[in-house]
Design an enzyme around this catalytic site. Structure first.
Site, mmCIF file in Angstrom:
data_model
loop_
_atom_site.group_PDB
_atom_site.id
_atom_site.type_symbol
_atom_site.label_atom_id
_atom_site.label_comp_id
_atom_site.label_asym_id
_atom_site.label_seq_id
_atom_site.Cartn_x
_atom_site.Cartn_y
_atom_site.Cartn_z
ATOM 1 N N HIS A 107 -3.842 -3.153 -4.270
ATOM 2 C CA HIS A 107 -2.810 -4.032 -4.811
ATOM 3 C C HIS A 107 -3.169 -4.323 -6.274
ATOM 4 O O HIS A 107 -4.317 -4.599 -6.591
ATOM 5 C CB HIS A 107 -2.729 -5.334 -4.009
ATOM 6 C CG HIS A 107 -2.232 -5.130 -2.603
ATOM 7 N ND1 HIS A 107 -0.907 -5.240 -2.265
ATOM 8 C CD2 HIS A 107 -2.877 -4.792 -1.480
ATOM 9 C CE1 HIS A 107 -0.776 -4.995 -0.974
ATOM 10 N NE2 HIS A 107 -1.942 -4.718 -0.468
ATOM 11 N N SER A 132 0.828 -1.213 0.000
ATOM 12 C CA SER A 132 0.000 0.000 0.000
ATOM 13 C C SER A 132 0.857 1.256 0.000
ATOM 14 O O SER A 132 1.711 1.424 0.860
ATOM 15 C CB SER A 132 -0.897 0.043 1.240
ATOM 16 O OG SER A 132 -1.709 -1.090 1.301
ATOM 17 N N GLU A 148 -5.118 -4.089 15.554
ATOM 18 C CA GLU A 148 -4.840 -4.437 16.944
ATOM 19 C C GLU A 148 -5.798 -3.694 17.890
ATOM 20 O O GLU A 148 -6.314 -2.629 17.575
ATOM 21 C CB GLU A 148 -3.411 -4.025 17.339
ATOM 22 C CG GLU A 148 -2.349 -4.738 16.571
ATOM 23 C CD GLU A 148 -2.252 -4.300 15.119
ATOM 24 O OE1 GLU A 148 -2.442 -3.092 14.848
ATOM 25 O OE2 GLU A 148 -2.025 -5.159 14.255
ATOM 26 N N ARG A 165 0.227 -9.375 -3.676
ATOM 27 C CA ARG A 165 0.660 -10.015 -2.436
ATOM 28 C C ARG A 165 -0.473 -10.854 -1.872
ATOM 29 O O ARG A 165 -1.613 -10.408 -1.850
ATOM 30 C CB ARG A 165 1.045 -8.904 -1.455
ATOM 31 C CG ARG A 165 1.481 -9.389 -0.096
ATOM 32 C CD ARG A 165 1.889 -8.222 0.799
ATOM 33 N NE ARG A 165 3.323 -8.168 1.028
ATOM 34 C CZ ARG A 165 4.001 -7.061 1.235
ATOM 35 N NH1 ARG A 165 3.401 -5.897 1.208
ATOM 36 N NH2 ARG A 165 5.292 -7.096 1.455
ATOM 37 N N THR A 166 -0.158 -12.055 -1.443
ATOM 38 C CA THR A 166 -1.126 -12.860 -0.690
ATOM 39 C C THR A 166 -0.828 -12.675 0.781
ATOM 40 O O THR A 166 0.310 -12.853 1.217
ATOM 41 C CB THR A 166 -1.019 -14.347 -1.079
ATOM 42 O OG1 THR A 166 -1.306 -14.475 -2.477
ATOM 43 C CG2 THR A 166 -2.004 -15.191 -0.293
ATOM 44 N N HIS A 167 -1.837 -12.255 1.518
ATOM 45 C CA HIS A 167 -1.645 -12.031 2.957
ATOM 46 C C HIS A 167 -1.972 -13.291 3.751
ATOM 47 O O HIS A 167 -2.840 -14.082 3.359
ATOM 48 C CB HIS A 167 -2.529 -10.878 3.436
ATOM 49 C CG HIS A 167 -2.091 -9.534 2.935
ATOM 50 N ND1 HIS A 167 -2.479 -9.040 1.711
ATOM 51 C CD2 HIS A 167 -1.270 -8.601 3.491
ATOM 52 C CE1 HIS A 167 -1.927 -7.845 1.535
ATOM 53 N NE2 HIS A 167 -1.179 -7.553 2.591
HETATM 54 I I1 8IG Z 1 -1.874 0.259 6.355
HETATM 55 O O1 8IG Z 1 -2.359 -0.193 12.249
HETATM 56 C C1 8IG Z 1 -1.932 -0.691 8.091
HETATM 57 N N1 8IG Z 1 -1.745 -1.986 8.171
HETATM 58 N N2 8IG Z 1 -1.658 -4.692 11.942
HETATM 59 N N3 8IG Z 1 -2.013 -2.407 12.106
HETATM 60 C C2 8IG Z 1 -1.792 -3.524 11.351
HETATM 61 N N4 8IG Z 1 -1.686 -3.485 10.039
HETATM 62 C C3 8IG Z 1 -1.813 -2.289 9.452
HETATM 63 C C4 8IG Z 1 -2.048 -1.112 10.150
HETATM 64 C C5 8IG Z 1 -2.152 -1.183 11.555
HETATM 65 N N5 8IG Z 1 -2.125 -0.111 9.276
#
Ligand code: 8IG
Length: 276
Positions: free
Chosen positions: A75, A43, A197, A96-98
């Site tokens: 993406h 990103s 989180e 990308r594969t997450h």
């Molecule tokens: I863009 O605040 C992005 N990706 N885990 N936490 C997590 N992934 C993210 C965040 C974030 N911002």
């Protein structure tokens, strides 16, 4: 979102054999037999693809074995072969594969293994992430100096004891800082996601020594090191982590911060890559 079948889903398949075939398919599709460097553009980082060099070929990721077109907005879902000004060939991975997609860790690291199988010796991993340091305003790029893998997963199977000292190459970080001496660095904490989180988890990450929170990169970096590549990691801080900022996090805001930073990041990454 479709969950296309992949030979990687069969535990009896050798993932390195699939990567080797994917590399052959890429060579055929691009006409470029070997790549020297590979970049995964997360990103905010996609603009670099247009600036790095001359596009030799663009391949929809779905045409190469083991890849799926990314289901995440932001993406591109393509693999691009570029020729850099110095004549080197760069493979740009925009698909990308997450880990949070739940397709297994083999899928997550397949692009990295394919890049290695094309000959790439350097893997540049970029992402958008949350920042724990209060002075990292949205739009700040930071170098990844190390990681904490909180996914409870590994891309390696069996007794594969890979050393991860200096995983995020200090040599490559020095080169990046020669382009922008103001580049700060931090420890990336990979959470599984896809939820962000809780504030308590962000405090935990900070206590553990982390300063960047995200949902990618660490597993890919491990696979890259295992494949013998040197890793450069860069995060775009798109938001302060939950609880550090008081407003709720939104994916739309994350994308907006990425777009706003895109041209600056493209120039930064281009200058870095041209010095590698
Ligand atoms: I863009 O605040 C992005 N990706 N885990 N936490 C997590 N992934 C993210 C965040 C974030 N911002």
């Amino acid at each position: 979102m479709s969950h296309a079948e992949s030979p990687l889903d069969d535990p009896g398949t050798d993932p390195f054999a699939v990567a080797a075939r994917a590399a052959q398919q890429l060579a055929a599709a691009t006409g470029v037999p070997r790549h020297d460097i590979a970049l995964t553009l997360g990103s905010g980082w996609g603009g670099a693809a247009d600036l790095l060099g001359e596009t030799v070929a663009t391949v929809p990721a779905g045409e190469i074995e083991g890849f799926t077109e990314s289901g995440v907005v932001g993406h591109s879902g393509t693999l691009r072969s570029l020729r850099l000004p110095n004549g080197q060939h760069a493979l740009v991975i925009g698909a990308r594969t997450h880990f949070y997609e739940g397709r297994g860790v083999r899928r997550v690291v397949h692009s990295v293994r394919t890049a290695a199988a094309t000959g790439a010796r350097v893997m540049v991993l970029t992402n958008g992430a949350g920042g724990i340091k209060r002075h990292w305003t949205p739009g700040t790029p930071v170098l990844i100096s190390d990681h904490i893998n909180l996914t409870a997963a590994s891309p390696l199977e069996g007794p594969t004891f890979v050393d991860l000292t200096d995983l995020y190459s200090s040599r490559l970080r020095d080169i990046a800082r020669s382009v922008d001496p103001a580049l700060d660095e931090g420890v990336y904490v990979q959470f599984r996601g896809p939820h962000y989180e809780t504030p308590a988890e962000v405090r935990m990450a900070e206590t553990l020594g982390g300063s960047i929170v995200g949902m990618s990169t660490a597993l890919e970096a491990i696979a890259a090191r295992h494949a013998g590549m040197e890793v450069l990691g860069l995060s775009l801080i798109t938001n302060l982590a939950a609880g550090i900022q008081t407003e709720p996090l939104s994916h739309a805001e994350v994308l907006a911060a990425g777009r706003a930073a895109e041209s600056t990041l493209a120039r930064l990454l281009t200058e870095i890559v041209h010095r590698l």
